[in-house]
Design a protein around this motif. Structure first.
Motif, PDB file in Angstrom:
ATOM      1  N   ARG A 130       0.817  -1.209   0.000  1.00 43.16           N
ATOM      2  CA  ARG A 130       0.000   0.000   0.000  1.00 43.16           C
ATOM      3  C   ARG A 130       0.854   1.264   0.000  1.00 43.16           C
ATOM      4  N   ARG A 133       1.814   2.127  -3.475  1.00 42.49           N
ATOM      5  CA  ARG A 133       0.709   2.678  -4.268  1.00 42.49           C
ATOM      6  C   ARG A 133       0.462   4.134  -3.896  1.00 42.49           C
ATOM      7  N   HIS A 203      -7.847  -4.591  -6.091  1.00 42.82           N
ATOM      8  CA  HIS A 203      -8.546  -3.687  -5.173  1.00 42.82           C
ATOM      9  C   HIS A 203     -10.028  -4.020  -5.001  1.00 42.82           C
ATOM     10  N   GLU A 211      -7.392   5.505  -1.078  1.00 39.12           N
ATOM     11  CA  GLU A 211      -5.978   5.696  -1.399  1.00 39.12           C
ATOM     12  C   GLU A 211      -5.763   7.029  -2.108  1.00 39.12           C
TER      13      GLU A 211
END
Length: 273
Positions: A130, A133, A203, A211
Motif C-alpha cells: 500500500r 501505491r 482492489h 488511497e
C-alpha cells in the motif's frame, strides 16, 4: 529502473505479450472502454488547452508497449510514456508522436505541475504494498498542474475468481488456492508453472478513493470498464460493429452504478489535486 521492479513481473512482461493483448478477444472491451471513458474525461481539458493554443501534455505512467499512448497521440495530445520495462520503452518509442523513457511510478522525473493529465493504467496493480501505491499516487499529484486530471486503473478484487471460473481454470487445485488467497487479501502471488498472471494487487472498488484521498487527490468519478459483459461469452458479438456498439452503450449507461463497480474486471478512478 528495472531494479525497482519485482523480477517475476519484469520476466512476465519481457515475454512481449502485452503489445497485442488488448487487441484480442474480450480484452478488446478493456481497450475500447478505456478509450471511451478517457476521451470523455479529456474533452473539456483539451478544449481549454486549445483555447490556450496548445495540446494536452499527458504523462502515461506504466504505459506498457504504448497501446493507449498510440491513440492518445493520434488524437493530437502530447504523450510521454514512462515504464520500468525496457522492452516496453523500446516498443512504445517506435510509435508516432510518443516519447518513451524508463522510469518508476514512485519516483517520476517530471517537474512539479508539469502535466495536464497523469495516467496510471498499470502501476497500481503491480504495487502490492500500500505504501508504494500511495507513493505512486502522490507522485502523480506532484507532477499534475492545478486543475489537471489523474486517472488510475485497478483490477477488481473478484476479477480473478470470476475469470478462472469462466475459463475453468479455477477447478485446478493449485489455481484455486492462489485465486482464493487473492480474494481474501487482494494480493496475487502465483507460484509454480501454471501462473495465470504475475504478482499483483486486486482492489476493492471502495478502497481506491481512500488511497486517492491519502495521496492528496480528490476523487471525481469511478468507471467500471467491462461490467458483467466480459463474463458472458460475447466475443463473437464484438466482431459485429452493430452488436458491439449496443454492448458498449449498455456498458456506458451502467459504468458508474455503485452496485456494479466491482463486477468489472478493471476499474478506472479519476481525480484532481
Amino acid at each position: 529502473m528495472t531494479d525497482s521492479l519485482a523480477p517475476e513481473i519484469l520476466a512476465y512482461y519481457t515475454r512481449g505479450d502485452e503489445e497485442g493483448r488488448l487487441l484480442r478477444g474480450t480484452n478488446r472491451l478493456e481497450l475500447w472502454r478505456t478509450q471511451d471513458v478517457l476521451r470523455r474525461l479529456l474533452a473539456p481539458l483539451a478544449e481549454d488547452a486549445a483555447r490556450r493554443g496548445t495540446a494536452l501534455r499527458i504523462l502515461d505512467v506504466g504505459g506498457g508497449a504504448g497501446i493507449h499512448a498510440q491513440w492518445l497521440a493520434a488524437d493530437g495530445h502530447r504523450v510521454e510514456l514512462v515504464d520500468p520495462v525496457p522492452l516496453h520503452v523500446e516498443q512504445a518509442g517506435r510509435l508516432a508522436g510518443v516519447t518513451a523513457t524508463l522510469g518508476d511510478a514512485r519516483a517520476l522525473a517530471a517537474a512539479d505541475g508539469s502535466a495536464d493529465v497523469v495516467l496510471l493504467l498499470g502501476p497500481l496493480y503491480h504495487l502490492p504494498e500500500r505504501e508504494d501505491r500511495l507513493r505512486a499516487l502522490a507522485e502523480a499529484r506532484r507532477v499534475l498542474r492545478p486543475g489537471g486530471l489523474v486517472v488510475a486503473a485497478t483490477i477488481n478484487r473478484f476479477a480473478g475468481v470470476h475469470d478462472c471460473v469462466r475459463s475453468g481454470s479455477y477447478f485446478t487445485p493449485a489455481n484455486q488456492a492462489v485465486t482464493d488467497a487473492c480474494v481474501a487479501t487482494g494480493a496475487l502471488r502465483p507460484g509454480g508453472t501454471a501462473n495465470l498472471f504475475t504478482t499483483a494487487y486486486f482492489h476493492l472498488a471502495a478502497d481506491v478513493p481512500v488511497e486517492f484521498t491519502e495521496a492528496g487527490l480528490t476523487t471525481t468519478g469511478q468507471y467500471g470498464l467491462e461490467g458483467a459483459v466480459w463474463l458472458l461469452g460475447v466475443e463473437e458479438r464484438l466482431d459485429d460493429p452493430e452488436q458491439r456498439a449496443l454492448l458498449l452503450d449498455v456498458l456506458r449507461r451502467a459504468e458508474s452504478e455503485p452496485s456494479l463497480l466491482g463486477v468489472s474486471g478493471h476499474l478506472l478512478t479519476a481525480g484532481t489535486a
